[in-house]
Scaffold this motif. Structure first.
Motif, mmCIF file in Angstrom:
data_model
loop_
_atom_site.group_PDB
_atom_site.id
_atom_site.type_symbol
_atom_site.label_atom_id
_atom_site.label_comp_id
_atom_site.label_asym_id
_atom_site.label_seq_id
_atom_site.Cartn_x
_atom_site.Cartn_y
_atom_site.Cartn_z
ATOM 1 N N GLU A 340 89.502 -33.795 -10.800
ATOM 2 C CA GLU A 340 89.618 -35.114 -10.173
ATOM 3 C C GLU A 340 90.834 -35.857 -10.739
ATOM 4 O OE1 GLU A 340 86.876 -33.753 -11.074
ATOM 5 O OE2 GLU A 340 85.490 -33.887 -9.375
ATOM 6 N N ALA A 341 91.048 -35.718 -12.072
ATOM 7 C CA ALA A 341 92.198 -36.390 -12.707
ATOM 8 C C ALA A 341 93.497 -35.851 -12.110
ATOM 9 C CB ALA A 341 92.174 -36.164 -14.212
ATOM 10 N N MET A 342 93.525 -34.538 -11.922
ATOM 11 C CA MET A 342 94.747 -33.939 -11.378
ATOM 12 C C MET A 342 95.013 -34.427 -9.951
ATOM 13 S SD MET A 342 95.701 -29.969 -11.494
ATOM 14 C CE MET A 342 97.008 -29.784 -12.656
ATOM 15 N N ALA A 343 93.922 -34.518 -9.147
ATOM 16 C CA ALA A 343 94.081 -34.982 -7.765
ATOM 17 C C ALA A 343 94.537 -36.441 -7.742
ATOM 18 C CB ALA A 343 92.760 -34.827 -7.013
ATOM 19 N N VAL A 382 89.992 -41.025 -16.262
ATOM 20 C CA VAL A 382 89.034 -40.631 -15.230
ATOM 21 C C VAL A 382 87.755 -40.159 -15.933
ATOM 22 C CG1 VAL A 382 88.596 -39.031 -13.331
ATOM 23 C CG2 VAL A 382 90.902 -39.971 -13.676
ATOM 24 N N GLY A 383 86.645 -40.897 -15.691
ATOM 25 C CA GLY A 383 85.366 -40.518 -16.294
ATOM 26 C C GLY A 383 84.296 -40.412 -15.221
ATOM 27 N N ALA A 388 81.711 -42.295 -10.227
ATOM 28 C CA ALA A 388 80.523 -42.504 -9.410
ATOM 29 C C ALA A 388 80.550 -43.898 -8.778
ATOM 30 C CB ALA A 388 79.275 -42.337 -10.279
ATOM 31 N N ARG A 389 81.235 -44.831 -9.449
ATOM 32 C CA ARG A 389 81.359 -46.200 -8.891
ATOM 33 C C ARG A 389 82.622 -46.332 -8.048
ATOM 34 N NH1 ARG A 389 79.660 -47.751 -14.196
ATOM 35 N NH2 ARG A 389 81.793 -48.138 -14.897
ATOM 36 N N GLY A 390 83.389 -45.214 -7.881
ATOM 37 C CA GLY A 390 84.651 -45.267 -7.111
ATOM 38 C C GLY A 390 85.733 -46.005 -7.861
ATOM 39 N N ALA A 391 85.750 -45.847 -9.202
ATOM 40 C CA ALA A 391 86.731 -46.588 -9.998
ATOM 41 C C ALA A 391 87.257 -45.718 -11.138
ATOM 42 C CB ALA A 391 86.083 -47.851 -10.558
ATOM 43 N N GLU A 403 90.905 -52.261 -18.349
ATOM 44 C CA GLU A 403 90.160 -52.892 -17.259
ATOM 45 C C GLU A 403 89.693 -51.777 -16.319
ATOM 46 O OE1 GLU A 403 92.930 -54.766 -14.264
ATOM 47 O OE2 GLU A 403 94.444 -54.183 -15.726
ATOM 48 N N GLU A 404 88.639 -52.056 -15.554
ATOM 49 C CA GLU A 404 88.207 -51.067 -14.569
ATOM 50 C C GLU A 404 88.794 -51.461 -13.210
ATOM 51 O OE1 GLU A 404 84.165 -49.501 -14.959
ATOM 52 O OE2 GLU A 404 84.038 -49.652 -12.770
ATOM 53 N N VAL A 405 89.396 -50.477 -12.514
ATOM 54 C CA VAL A 405 90.044 -50.777 -11.235
ATOM 55 C C VAL A 405 89.500 -49.828 -10.176
ATOM 56 C CG1 VAL A 405 92.272 -50.914 -10.017
ATOM 57 C CG2 VAL A 405 92.171 -51.426 -12.461
ATOM 58 N N PRO A 406 89.111 -50.353 -8.996
ATOM 59 C CA PRO A 406 88.656 -49.458 -7.922
ATOM 60 C C PRO A 406 89.760 -48.459 -7.558
ATOM 61 C CG PRO A 406 88.300 -51.761 -7.344
ATOM 62 C CD PRO A 406 89.068 -51.766 -8.617
#
Ligand code: AMP
Length: 429
Positions: A340-343, A382-383, A388-391, A403-406
């Motif tokens: 997912e991080a790579m994408a 990326v965690g 799971a929250r789309g962020a 900070e958390e960003v969508p």
């Protein structure tokens, strides 16, 4: 052996390569401003092309050419200089039928000469150059000299010396050649081996001897032997250069190492380059196109050594800065989210950001350390939970905040941060 490059060659590693690119773009920009079209010719040509144009009695052809025979028995040579090949391409490409003059340039082409390597002199080196084909007017000579000076001063280089001479034409040169032989005859015994050869074949080159400058200093000046037309041409060129506000020195003993020159010759030197002080050399070559089988086409050009230019810029503290690090590092908090991080990194790159990511399976802590070493100001972590929250978590590495960003707002948020940072750096610098 396998980890050693051949003598007289250089590698260009990434920090250096960025400097080369900056120089090359400067040259492309300037050439476009003056209306020159780019030409790229092969690295090797028929050896005879250079023998005919550069001249049989020159150091380049006699001692320095890399000549080889291919599997079909053709005698080929790695190009030792650019002009002969550009003229060949001009003729072969049918450009001699185009409206004249045709103005061509090359930027950073590799040249090969089997010379004794030292600082500023290599066996593979690179030249930029321009050629104006199809004008005998001194305005063309003036434009070429002005372009060379513009190119160098536009990079901030100072202390340049432009030396200028006229070496006449096939009408006035023979008398001077004879006069020069007369002058050198009494010195024959003390001349170096090269010069004894030049005495018969190429007496003008005697003036260029580096071993003993005495006889050259005492030689009669070439300009005193110029015919009326060559004198008028040379005066008109000086008039243009004066109008352009260019400073130059007349050097009646300046000759060049290639036989094809007629009338104007010039050289630009930089004082910080040591023994190899010549940055750029050129002149007029009115007979070359015809000698290679084309229609009579007077021409003028110059070639400039890229390695020496970089050395001069470094000596003056003007070398372009090293490339900046990435805008952002995308890290993966655990093996499960590496894909997912790579994408995400790929998506961010497509939005125009410079993005690094982990290619070594490091722990998150080690990834962040790596990001700092690369000089990234921001990291995206990326965690699984955030995904799971789309962020994702956006960390400001310099300030240590996060900070958390969508995910769908991440590219935009980063672009804003990167632009702000650049603006701050720009105003600080
Ligand atoms: P030339 O083609 O000999 O007129 O040289 C034009 C320019 O190319 C010189 O002023 C140098 O800057 C550069 N140059 C010529 N020979 C070498 C070499 N062996 N190594 C590095 N630069 C060179």
């Amino acid at each position: 052996m396998l980890t050693r490059r051949p003598r007289g060659t250089n590698d260009v590693l990434p920090v250096e390569a960025a400097r080369w690119r900056a120089l090359e773009s400067h040259i492309h920009r300037l050439a476009a401003a003056y209306g020159y079209g780019e030409v790229r010719t092969p690295l090797f040509e028929h050896a005879e092309l250079f023998q005919r144009s550069v001249g049989q009695d020159t150091d380049i052809v006699e001692k320095e050419m890399y000549v080889f025979v291919d599997r079909a028995g053709r005698r080929l040579a790695l190009r030792p200089e650019g002009t002969a090949a550009v003229v060949r391409a001009f003729l072969e490409g049918g450009l001699s039928a185009a409206p004249l003059p045709v103005k061509l340039y090359y930027a950073g082409s590799a040249m090969f000469r089997y010379d004794r390597p030292e600082a500023g002199r290599y066996r593979q080196f690179h030249q930029a150059g321009v050629e104006v084909l199809g004008s005998s007017d001194p305005a063309a000579d003036a434009e070429v000299v002005a372009l060379a000076v513009d190119l160098l001063t536009g990079l901030g280089l100072g202390g340049l010396e432009v030396r200028l001479n006229s070496i006449g034409c096939p009408r006035c040169r023979p008398a001077y050649r004879e006069r020069l032989r007369e002058h050198y005859r009494p010195y024959l015994d003390r001349l170096c081996e090269d010069c004894r050869r030049r005495f018969d074949g190429n007496p003008l080159r005697l003036l260029d001897c580096k071993v003993d400058r005495g006889p050259a200093e005492a030689a009669p000046p070439l300009t005193a032997f110029l015919c009326d037309e060559c004198t008028r041409h040379f005066r008109a060129l000086q008039g243009y250069l004066n109008a352009l506000g260019l400073t130059y020195t007349l050097d009646p003993r300046l000759v060049r190492g290639l036989d094809y020159y007629t009338r104007t010759v010039f050289e630009v030197t930089h004082p910080r380059l040591g023994a190899q002080s010549s940055l750029c050399g050129g002149g007029r070559y009115d007979g070359l196109v015809e000698a290679l089988g084309g229609p009579p086409t007077p021409a003028v050009g110059f070639a400039l050594g890229m390695e020496r230019l970089l050395l001069a810029l470094e000596a003056e503290g003007l070398a372009p800065a090293a490339p900046a690090g990435p805008d952002v590092f995308v890290g993966a908090a655990g093996d499960g989210v590496r894909a997912e991080a790579m994408a995400l990194a790929a998506r961010l790159r497509r939005s125009g950001l410079t993005v690094e990511t982990d290619l070594s399976g490091r722990s998150l802590r080690a990834q962040l350390k790596h990001a700092a070493r690369l000089g990234a100001p921001f990291a995206v972590l990326v965690g699984e939970e955030e995904l799971a929250r789309g962020a994702a978590v956006l960390r400001h590495l310099e300030r240590g905040e996060q900070e958390e960003v969508p995910l769908d707002r991440l590219a935009e948020r980063l672009a804003g941060l990167v632009a702000g940072r650049r603006a701050r750096e720009g105003s600080a610098g």
